[in-house]
Design a protein around this motif. Structure first.
Motif, mmCIF file in Angstrom:
data_model
loop_
_atom_site.group_PDB
_atom_site.id
_atom_site.type_symbol
_atom_site.label_atom_id
_atom_site.label_comp_id
_atom_site.label_asym_id
_atom_site.label_seq_id
_atom_site.Cartn_x
_atom_site.Cartn_y
_atom_site.Cartn_z
ATOM 1 N N CYS A 154 -17.041 62.083 -74.970
ATOM 2 C CA CYS A 154 -16.499 62.790 -76.017
ATOM 3 C C CYS A 154 -14.960 62.706 -75.728
ATOM 4 C CB CYS A 154 -16.765 64.316 -75.890
ATOM 5 S SG CYS A 154 -15.916 65.303 -77.075
ATOM 6 N N CYS A 157 -12.920 65.953 -75.140
ATOM 7 C CA CYS A 157 -13.304 66.642 -73.815
ATOM 8 C C CYS A 157 -13.260 65.658 -72.585
ATOM 9 C CB CYS A 157 -14.615 67.355 -73.708
ATOM 10 S SG CYS A 157 -14.871 68.616 -75.235
ATOM 11 N N CYS A 179 -21.614 66.555 -78.432
ATOM 12 C CA CYS A 179 -20.743 67.021 -77.112
ATOM 13 C C CYS A 179 -21.525 68.142 -76.345
ATOM 14 C CB CYS A 179 -19.307 67.419 -77.290
ATOM 15 S SG CYS A 179 -18.423 67.792 -76.039
ATOM 16 N N CYS A 185 -17.034 72.289 -78.973
ATOM 17 C CA CYS A 185 -16.502 70.891 -79.456
ATOM 18 C C CYS A 185 -17.616 70.488 -80.554
ATOM 19 C CB CYS A 185 -16.119 70.141 -78.374
ATOM 20 S SG CYS A 185 -15.954 68.445 -78.732
HETATM 21 ZN ZN LIG Z 1 -16.278 67.545 -76.772
#
Ligand SMILES: [Zn+2]
Length: 195
Positions: A154, A157, A179, A185
């Motif tokens: 991701c 993240c 994600c 997210c």
């Molecule tokens: Zn994410």
């Protein structure tokens, strides 16, 4: 006796096409280091922005910007090359390179040539890697294939994504990467074209 799992022992277009975007960036940065430059990845994400900065070893200043695009579902068009060129102009950096695991459109290649951008496609990258010493090729191969190198990361993240199935809407039943931190997210990726 069970057959051993298939191991990728040398650089090939198939291997390149399996690398997730972040691993591809890391491999490009590693390649740039192997050919004698200093390089660092910038972690902006798989689309837009600059992914790798090449530094002058004496001054530590950025002398070249590199953009990477993994997964060959589509040919790289002129737009991302224009964007790279725009970032270079804004930063007053004259050298730029674009690396993709796939190919470029004709427009994109013309733009790259006119603006002295080094547009490296998957076949060219493999060919450049194969010109390295056997030890360097192996070092890059190990960096490329260590751990899970196919599940996308991701960009928001930095964690590995999860394969999910669309439960509603037009694409119901289709698989996609989501994600791990959903719903916080909402980053998703469509699956790359099968290699
Ligand atoms: Zn994410």
């Amino acid at each position: 006796m069970r057959p051993a799992p298939q191991r990728l022992l040398e650089w090939s277009p198939v291997l390149l096409s399996r690398l997730e975007w972040k691993r591809f960036e890391d491999v490009v940065a590693a390649y740039i280091r192997v050919i004698g430059h200093q390089a660092r990845t910038t972690r902006i994400g798989p689309d837009g922005g600059v992914d790798v900065e090449v530094l002058d070893p004496a001054t530590g200043q950025v002398v070249m910007l590199v953009q990477c695009k993994a997964w060959d579902a589509y040919k790289v068009g002129i737009k991302p090359l224009r964007e790279l060129f725009g970032v270079m102009a804004a930063a007053k950096i004259t050298q730029g390179a674009f690396f993709t695991t796939g190919e470029y459109t004709q427009d994109a290649l013309v733009f790259a040539r006119e603006n002295q951008l080094d547009a490296v496609d998957g076949a060219e990258f493999i060919s450049r890697i194969r010109q390295l010493s056997a030890a360097s090729q192996l070092r890059l191969l190990e960096a490329a294939t260590q751990g899970d190198y196919t599940t996308p990361t991701c960009p928001g993240c930095g964690v590995k994504m999860i394969l999910r199935t669309a439960e509603k809407g037009r694409n119901t039943g289709d698989s996609f990467w989501g994600c791990r931190n959903y719903p916080r997210c909402k980053q998703t990726f469509r699956l790359p074209k099968a290699a």
